[in-house]
Design a protein around this motif. Sequence first.
Motif, PDB file in Angstrom:
ATOM      1  N   ALA A   1      -4.016 -13.669   2.700  1.00 24.39           N
ATOM      2  CA  ALA A   1      -3.954 -13.318   1.277  1.00 24.39           C
ATOM      3  C   ALA A   1      -2.778 -12.380   1.032  1.00 24.39           C
ATOM      4  O   ALA A   1      -2.399 -11.582   1.909  1.00 24.39           O
ATOM      5  CB  ALA A   1      -5.260 -12.679   0.834  1.00 24.39           C
ATOM      6  N   TYR A   2      -2.217 -12.436  -0.129  1.00 24.50           N
ATOM      7  CA  TYR A   2      -1.099 -11.553  -0.490  1.00 24.50           C
ATOM      8  C   TYR A   2      -1.636 -10.154  -0.723  1.00 24.50           C
ATOM      9  O   TYR A   2      -2.631  -9.946  -1.425  1.00 24.50           O
ATOM     10  CB  TYR A   2      -0.392 -12.059  -1.731  1.00 24.50           C
ATOM     11  N   VAL A   3      -0.996  -9.173  -0.085  1.00 26.64           N
ATOM     12  CA  VAL A   3      -1.377  -7.782  -0.290  1.00 26.64           C
ATOM     13  C   VAL A   3      -0.153  -6.964  -0.651  1.00 26.64           C
ATOM     14  O   VAL A   3       0.976  -7.314  -0.305  1.00 26.64           O
ATOM     15  CB  VAL A   3      -2.055  -7.178   0.989  1.00 26.64           C
ATOM     16  N   VAL A   4      -0.402  -5.879  -1.360  1.00 30.18           N
ATOM     17  CA  VAL A   4       0.654  -4.945  -1.753  1.00 30.18           C
ATOM     18  C   VAL A   4       0.745  -3.866  -0.687  1.00 30.18           C
ATOM     19  O   VAL A   4      -0.276  -3.291  -0.285  1.00 30.18           O
ATOM     20  CB  VAL A   4       0.373  -4.332  -3.137  1.00 30.18           C
ATOM     21  N   VAL A   5       1.962  -3.572  -0.234  1.00 34.74           N
ATOM     22  CA  VAL A   5       2.181  -2.562   0.815  1.00 34.74           C
ATOM     23  C   VAL A   5       2.820  -1.335   0.173  1.00 34.74           C
ATOM     24  O   VAL A   5       3.902  -1.437  -0.435  1.00 34.74           O
ATOM     25  CB  VAL A   5       3.076  -3.115   1.926  1.00 34.74           C
ATOM     26  N   LEU A   6       2.179  -0.200   0.278  1.00 34.00           N
ATOM     27  CA  LEU A   6       2.655   1.042  -0.312  1.00 34.00           C
ATOM     28  C   LEU A   6       2.784   2.120   0.762  1.00 34.00           C
ATOM     29  O   LEU A   6       1.975   2.173   1.697  1.00 34.00           O
ATOM     30  CB  LEU A   6       1.712   1.536  -1.396  1.00 34.00           C
ATOM     31  N   PRO A   7       3.778   2.995   0.680  1.00 28.01           N
ATOM     32  CA  PRO A   7       3.897   4.075   1.656  1.00 28.01           C
ATOM     33  C   PRO A   7       2.743   5.064   1.521  1.00 28.01           C
ATOM     34  O   PRO A   7       2.242   5.313   0.434  1.00 28.01           O
ATOM     35  CB  PRO A   7       5.233   4.731   1.310  1.00 28.01           C
ATOM     36  N   ARG A   8       2.332   5.617   2.676  1.00 27.59           N
ATOM     37  CA  ARG A   8       1.302   6.651   2.658  1.00 27.59           C
ATOM     38  C   ARG A   8       1.953   8.012   2.573  1.00 27.59           C
ATOM     39  O   ARG A   8       2.828   8.319   3.373  1.00 27.59           O
ATOM     40  CB  ARG A   8       0.445   6.562   3.931  1.00 27.59           C
TER      41      ARG A   8
END
Length: 357
Positions: free
Chosen positions: A350-357
Amino acid sequence: MRSSRGLGDVYKRHLHELADGRRRLMTSGQLRAHGVSAAETSEQCRPGGPWQQLLPNVVLLHPGPPTSDERLHAVLLYAARERTSGTAPGVSASVPLQPGGEQPPVPAYAEAMITGLAALTLHGFSAAPPLSSLDLIDVLVPRLRRLRTTGCARVVRTAALPTAVEVTGVPVAPVARALADAVAELTDPATVRRLLTEAVRGGHCEPAAVVRELNRARLLSRPHVVDAVDSLVAEGRALAEQRLYRMVREHGLPEPVWNVDLRLPGGPRLGGVDAFWPEHAVALELDTRAHRKQEDDADWAEHARKREHLERLGITVVHVTPRKLRDCPDHQATVVRTALMAAGDREPAAYVVVLPR
């Protein structure tokens, strides 16, 4: 007959030979095996005499202060279990004592080992005090042993003895256990923090092992210990992350995105991961949680739910512990590489959004 002024020449020569051994310590039982009676031992240990009773049933065969090595072995001789074969504590049953001969170079101490600060000093901790400055030397024995703290020997009891580590001929408790026994007697927060930090930074043991022992000793309710544990876990995570970066570089793995949050588009947060390969839908998690057993840890249930959710979305989650990264980085790199190579054989994730922690 002996003169009133002392023992006969032959007997004096025999006692001199005993006191001339490499380690000048004997138990009362060992002295009896050499033909020295209890009365004769008492005579030699009189004030101003050539011998001295360092601990109950442990005799130092010279006047003057004992060395640090002699104090260590005296404590072990005092605490070691008597052998049913008749061999005195601290004496290898396979190497019998002979009159005038030396004691075995490495005594076999049954059910006793050095622990606490003395053990940490022997393990090479720079934050632990020198042996000569310790008034008490902690010795670990089974809970049911009938021993009391006396002289320079402080008795520490345990339900199950760990496997001792031999350091310069001395049986010593493993670092994690020795740390817990040392911390139990310490009230200075700075000292506790220095010892715990050195345990991890010096590569002596992993944070999880230390925290397990502190938890077992019921020390995690003490505020200064909890504060030090927080620093310990942070130190352990930093080291584990460095090992992870090194593993990726040295084994030629594709560069991931580091320390990111994953979210469904317009949806809820899926959770954070330590490394993520978006093109392969592979995530890696470092497990540095150490405070409690998994079955008692509420965070563990949340961690398991997150992993199951990601895998339902088609994302492979590789679980790595700091210990595995330290002990077998080659194997861990193979596990990651295998997961990356298998991506082409799986259904698209599935497509997921990757964000910095």
